[in-house]
Design an enzyme around this catalytic site. Structure first.
Site, mmCIF file in Angstrom:
data_model
loop_
_atom_site.group_PDB
_atom_site.id
_atom_site.type_symbol
_atom_site.label_atom_id
_atom_site.label_comp_id
_atom_site.label_asym_id
_atom_site.label_seq_id
_atom_site.Cartn_x
_atom_site.Cartn_y
_atom_site.Cartn_z
ATOM 1 N N TYR A 201 0.871 -1.171 0.000
ATOM 2 C CA TYR A 201 0.000 0.000 0.000
ATOM 3 C C TYR A 201 0.911 1.225 0.000
ATOM 4 O O TYR A 201 1.722 1.403 0.923
ATOM 5 C CB TYR A 201 -0.885 0.028 1.244
ATOM 6 C CG TYR A 201 -1.945 -1.045 1.285
ATOM 7 C CD1 TYR A 201 -3.266 -0.766 0.915
ATOM 8 C CD2 TYR A 201 -1.646 -2.342 1.705
ATOM 9 C CE1 TYR A 201 -4.245 -1.741 0.966
ATOM 10 C CE2 TYR A 201 -2.617 -3.328 1.761
ATOM 11 C CZ TYR A 201 -3.912 -3.023 1.386
ATOM 12 O OH TYR A 201 -4.880 -4.000 1.434
ATOM 13 N N PRO A 293 -12.315 -0.192 -1.206
ATOM 14 C CA PRO A 293 -11.515 -1.425 -1.144
ATOM 15 C C PRO A 293 -10.195 -1.280 -0.411
ATOM 16 O O PRO A 293 -9.462 -2.263 -0.273
ATOM 17 C CB PRO A 293 -11.286 -1.756 -2.620
ATOM 18 C CG PRO A 293 -11.374 -0.444 -3.324
ATOM 19 C CD PRO A 293 -12.386 0.358 -2.572
ATOM 20 N N TYR A 385 -7.059 -5.320 10.166
ATOM 21 C CA TYR A 385 -6.803 -5.857 8.829
ATOM 22 C C TYR A 385 -7.099 -7.349 8.766
ATOM 23 O O TYR A 385 -7.702 -7.822 7.781
ATOM 24 C CB TYR A 385 -5.348 -5.584 8.427
ATOM 25 C CG TYR A 385 -5.083 -5.786 6.964
ATOM 26 C CD1 TYR A 385 -5.315 -4.763 6.049
ATOM 27 C CD2 TYR A 385 -4.608 -7.000 6.462
ATOM 28 C CE1 TYR A 385 -5.093 -4.926 4.691
ATOM 29 C CE2 TYR A 385 -4.373 -7.177 5.102
ATOM 30 C CZ TYR A 385 -4.615 -6.148 4.217
ATOM 31 O OH TYR A 385 -4.398 -6.322 2.878
#
Length: 390
Positions: A201, A293, A385
Site C-alpha cells: 500500500y 476497497p 486488517y
C-alpha cells in the site's frame, strides 16, 4: 414451488449462505438475474480474513482455497520513499489473511452447490420480494416468458447494491448513510509475477497505489485517479510508468511488466443501510453496505453477515428460537460500522484528496510514520486488517 429460505443473488454471500444452510439440512433456493458465465466473469477482491476462510471450510467448499490460496503474514506500507512491513502474524498472535480471488471462491461454492443437489435458478428476471412483513413471504420472477412464484419462510437479499431486495423496503423503514470519495481506482490485471510476495500500500504525492496479486503468476495493480479519467486514455505503458512513480525505488526497479488483459476504473464510496432486517427479509453484503476497497473488507463483511444470519436461521429451525433472527441486524451492523471506520481511515491516510496540499501530505506522512513506529498503533492496524472477531 416452496422452500424454507429464498436467497436472491448468487454471488459469494448468497452462495455461501446457501451452502451453510444446505450443510445444516435447511432447504433453500438461490435465484439470480444473470447466468453463471457472467457471474464468473467478474473480477473482484481476493483478500480473505480468517473468519471467511473458516466459513468456507464450514460450507465444505474450502479445499481448492487451501491448495491454491496464498497465505500472507504481513503487508507493506510505503510512504516518503520508504517501505515498512506490518507483521500481521506477530502483532495478532498468529493470525493472517489468505489471497484468493473472489471469482475462484465463487466457482468453488457454485460447484459444491451443484454437487449437493441444491437448486439455483439463473437468468431469473424481475425477481421481486412480497409480503415479507407478514408470516408468508414469497418471491415472483420471470423465466422463459413465464412468471413463477416461490413461497418461503424467509428471504435473504444477497443481490448487491443495485439489487431488488433493498429497493423493496418501504422508504420510511430504512435509513442510509453514504460518503462518496472524490477519486477512483484505475486497476489492471496482467499475467506477470507480482513485484512483491505481499501486498504493498503506497502513499505518494501523486496519489495512492496498491500492488496486489491473484496468484504467483498473475498481478493486480491499482493507482488512484480522478473520476473524470477514461480507461481508453491509459495505455499500458502510461499505467506502468505512473505506478513506478508512486513506489519506493527498490520496488519500481524490481517490477516486471506485461500487457494487461483487464483494465477498469472503480469509484469509491462508503454506504450503510439501517436496519438490515425487515420482518422476514434480511439484507446481506453489498445490499446492506459498501466500503472502499482500501482495507480489503467488502467480501469479508458479506461473509460476517452470512455468519450471523446462517447461525440465526439454524437456531430457528433447530430450536424454534427467534433470538438470533431478532438480533441479526444489531449484531451485523455493529461489526459493519467498525469495518466502515477502518476502511474510511485507511482511505483518508493513503490517498491524495483534491484539497490535500503540501501541509496535508506531511501530516499523512507523519501519521504513517507514527503508525509503523508505534507497536500499539501497528497492532491496532493489524487487528483490523486480519478481521475483528464475530
Amino acid at each position: 414451488m416452496r422452500t424454507k429460505v429464498a436467497i436472491i443473488g448468487s454471488g459469494p454471500s448468497g452462495l455461501l449462505l446457501g451452502q451453510l444452510l444446505t450443510e445444516a439440512a435447511i432447504d433453500n433456493v438461490v435465484l439470480d438475474r444473470v447466468g453463471k458465465d457472467y457471474i464468473l466473469g467478474r473480477v473482484r477482491a481476493g483478500v480473505l480474513e480468517e473468519g471467511t476462510v473458516g466459513l468456507m471450510d464450514q460450507a465444505k467448499s474450502g479445499a481448492h482455497m487451501h491448495a491454491a490460496g496464498l497465505p500472507h503474514h504481513g503487508f507493506s506500507l510505503a510512504f516518503d520513499g520508504r517501505d515498512h512491513r506490518i507483521d500481521l502474524y506477530s502483532l495478532t498472535g498468529g493470525k493472517r489473511v489468505v489471497v484468493y480471488g473472489q471469482t475462484e471462491l465463487t466457482r468453488d461454492l457454485m460447484e459444491h452447490r451443484e454437487a449437493s443437489g441444491a437448486l439455483t435458478v439463473y437468468d431469473a428476471a424481475n425477481v421481486t420480494p412480497h409480503d415479507f412483513d407478514g408470516a408468508s413471504p414469497y418471491l415472483t420472477y420471470d423465466k422463459n416468458g413465464i412468471t413463477h412464484r416461490l413461497d418461503c419462510d424467509f428471504i435473504a437479499g444477497c443481490d448487491g447494491f443495485h439489487g431488488a431486495s433493498r429497493k423493496a423496503v418501504p422508504q420510511g423503514a430504512i435509513r442510509t448513510f453514504e460518503k462518496v470519495y472524490p477519486f477512483g481506482w484505475l486497476g489492471i490485471l496482467a499475467d506477470v509475477a507480482p513485484v512483491s510476495h505481499e501486498l504493498i500500500y503506497a502513499n505518494h504525492p501523486r496519489g495512492f497505489a496498491l500492488c496486489s496479486m491473484r496468484s504467483e503468476t498473475r498481478s493486480r495493480y491499482y493507482i488512484q485517479c480522478s473520476l473524470d479519467e477514461k480507461v481508453e486514455d491509459w495505455s499500458d505503458a502510461r499505467f506502468w510508468d505512473e505506478l513506478r512513480w508512486r513506489l519506493p525505488e527498490n520496488h519500481a526497479e524490481a517490477m516486471v511488466t506485461a500487457p494487461s488483459f483487464a483494465k477498469s476504473i472503480a469509484p469509491l464510496r462508503s454506504f450503510v443501510a439501517e436496519p438490515i432486517r425487515f420482518g422476514r427479509l434480511f439484507l446481506v453484503g453489498d445490499a446492506a453496505h459498501i466500503v472502499p476497497p482500501t482495507g480489503a473488507k467488502g467480501l469479508n463483511l458479506a461473509a460476517s453477515d452470512v455468519f450471523y444470519l446462517s447461525n440465526a436461521l439454524i437456531e430457528f429451525y433447530g430450536h424454534r428460537s427467534e433470538a438470533g433472527i431478532d438480533a441479526y441486524s444489531q449484531k451485523a451492523l455493529a461489526r459493519v460500522w467498525k469495518a466502515v471506520r477502518f476502511s474510511w481511515w485507511m482511505t483518508t491516510i493513503m490517498h491524495r484528496f483534491p484539497n490535500t496540499d503540501d501541509f496535508g501530505q506531511r501530516l499523512q506522512e507523519a501519521e504513517l510514520d507514527y503508525l509503523v513506529q508505534s507497536p500499539a498503533a501497528s497492532t491496532s492496524l493489524a487487528e483490523n486488517y486480519v478481521g475483528l472477531p464475530y
